[in-house]
Motif scaffolding. Structure first.
Motif, mmCIF file in Angstrom:
data_model
loop_
_atom_site.group_PDB
_atom_site.id
_atom_site.type_symbol
_atom_site.label_atom_id
_atom_site.label_comp_id
_atom_site.label_asym_id
_atom_site.label_seq_id
_atom_site.Cartn_x
_atom_site.Cartn_y
_atom_site.Cartn_z
ATOM 1 N N UNK A 149 0.857 -1.071 -0.099
ATOM 2 C CA UNK A 149 -0.007 0.034 0.027
ATOM 3 C C UNK A 149 0.991 1.308 -0.064
ATOM 4 N N UNK A 150 0.858 2.083 -0.968
ATOM 5 C CA UNK A 150 1.533 3.040 -1.324
ATOM 6 C C UNK A 150 0.674 4.267 -1.870
ATOM 7 N N UNK A 194 2.318 -9.824 -7.288
ATOM 8 C CA UNK A 194 2.208 -8.549 -6.482
ATOM 9 C C UNK A 194 1.178 -7.739 -6.693
ATOM 10 N N UNK A 195 0.546 -7.141 -5.628
ATOM 11 C CA UNK A 195 -0.481 -6.161 -6.021
ATOM 12 C C UNK A 195 -0.278 -4.828 -5.175
ATOM 13 N N UNK A 196 0.081 -3.833 -5.972
ATOM 14 C CA UNK A 196 0.379 -2.685 -5.228
ATOM 15 C C UNK A 196 -0.887 -1.704 -5.433
ATOM 16 N N UNK A 197 -1.255 -1.195 -4.409
ATOM 17 C CA UNK A 197 -2.514 -0.384 -4.368
ATOM 18 C C UNK A 197 -2.267 0.985 -3.844
ATOM 19 N N UNK A 198 -2.610 2.284 -4.692
ATOM 20 C CA UNK A 198 -2.459 3.545 -4.258
ATOM 21 C C UNK A 198 -3.628 3.854 -3.145
ATOM 22 N N UNK A 199 -3.110 4.331 -2.094
ATOM 23 C CA UNK A 199 -4.170 4.771 -1.160
ATOM 24 C C UNK A 199 -4.462 6.399 -1.396
ATOM 25 N N UNK A 200 -4.144 6.996 -2.200
ATOM 26 C CA UNK A 200 -4.504 8.317 -2.543
ATOM 27 C C UNK A 200 -5.603 8.206 -3.855
ATOM 28 N N UNK A 201 -6.749 8.696 -3.540
ATOM 29 C CA UNK A 201 -7.997 8.525 -4.762
ATOM 30 C C UNK A 201 -7.549 9.698 -5.854
ATOM 31 N N UNK A 202 -6.626 10.434 -5.597
ATOM 32 C CA UNK A 202 -5.859 11.395 -6.648
ATOM 33 C C UNK A 202 -5.142 10.778 -7.627
ATOM 34 N N UNK A 203 -4.733 9.802 -7.397
ATOM 35 C CA UNK A 203 -3.712 8.897 -8.320
ATOM 36 C C UNK A 203 -4.435 8.207 -9.477
ATOM 37 N N UNK A 204 -4.134 8.358 -10.694
ATOM 38 C CA UNK A 204 -4.576 7.765 -11.937
ATOM 39 C C UNK A 204 -3.963 6.706 -12.578
#
Length: 281
Positions: free
Chosen positions: A75-76, A108-118
């Motif tokens: 989570x990044x 590997x699953x990398x998920x952004x916790x910033x909803x502004x990331x696209x």
């Protein structure tokens, strides 16, 4: 930036805490970091129906990645200028040492916790780390996802990942950790910081897969080492090592004694015939 840097100290502070909460009590945290930390939720099911978008903009559910092989979850947020890059760099460095291949034995699953990331930003990140990793097939096994706030909240809550947005700096205060999930999507292990021991990752993936990957040597190592949730790594199981060493010693002594006995015994009847011949000379 200051909040993010301070957050990095939280996992280290929490290493000596009781199992489950890997951050100091709220009253002991720096101002503005009361909601930042890692709450261990071992064996918790990551919701399979949460919807995100992958790096191609395609709508996916987390459950799309479940059911086949163990998963490393990170989570990044992709526009992080400090810790998140270190997390991904540390993960990539460790994975290049591990003999298992992303997309083959695990994903590997990398998920952004910033909803502004696209998805466009996710595409750039994926290309960057695939170039560093340099193994064929990884493009099918390393996924970079973005999503909306409700899905992000549900995922981070299930993972025990607590973070906080600072509107003044427009950045997030957060801790650093990666998680290993079972093929079914349950949290098996946490690894803290920005550097991850390849040996620990390998053993963690084998254990999470229910021993469906790995070899005989790995099975021996898993017997001698156990995962410590408080430390987020594997440590030697002293009694198991002593037991295994004792069994090996007994086995070696038995083989050695067997060889000595066989060497000391003459062919059947040879001594008897020799003595009898001397008696009649």
């Amino acid at each position: 930036m200051t909040l993010t840097a301070l957050a990095f100290t939280i996992p280290a502070f929490g290493q000596g805490m009781s199992q489950g909460m890997m951050s100091p009590p709220a009253t002991m945290r720096p101002p503005g970091l009361k909601d930042v930390g890692i709450q261990q939720n071992l064996n918790t099911q990551i919701p399979a129906d949460l919807t995100f978008r992958d790096e191609n903009g395609k709508t996916v559910k987390l459950g799309d990645y479940f059911g086949r092989k163990p998963i490393i979850l990170s989570l990044v947020y992709y526009q992080c200028t400090m810790l998140c890059g270190e997390v991904l760099n540390g993960l990539d460095t460790a994975l290049r040492v591990v003999k298992f291949d992303v997309g083959n034995q695990f994903d590997v699953v990398t998920v952004s916790f910033d909803p502004k990331d696209t998805p466009e930003i996710a595409t750039i990140k994926k290309a960057e780390y695939l170039k560093r990793y340099k193994r064929p097939g990884a493009e099918n096994g390393w996924h970079f996802l973005t999503g909306q706030q409700p899905a992000i909240d549900a995922l981070t809550k299930a993972a025990g990942f607590q973070y906080q947005y600072d509107p003044k700096t427009e950045q997030f205060a957060h801790s650093t950790a990666i998680m290993i999930l079972t093929p079914e999507g349950k949290i098996a292990q946490y690894y803290y910081g920005v550097e991850y021991a390849p040996k620990d990752l390998r053993l963690g993936l084998i254990q999470a897969s229910n021993h469906k990957i790995g070899n005989v040597v790995d099975e021996v190592l898993l017997y001698c080492y156990h995962y410590d949730p408080n430390m987020g790594k594997y440590g030697a199981a002293i009694f198991k090592i002593l037991r295994l060493s004792g069994a090996a010693t007994i086995l070696i002594m038995g083989v050695f004694l067997g060889i000595l006995i066989r060497r000391g015994s003459p062919p059947d009847g040879s001594d008897h015939d020799h003595n009898r011949s001397h008696r009649y000379v």
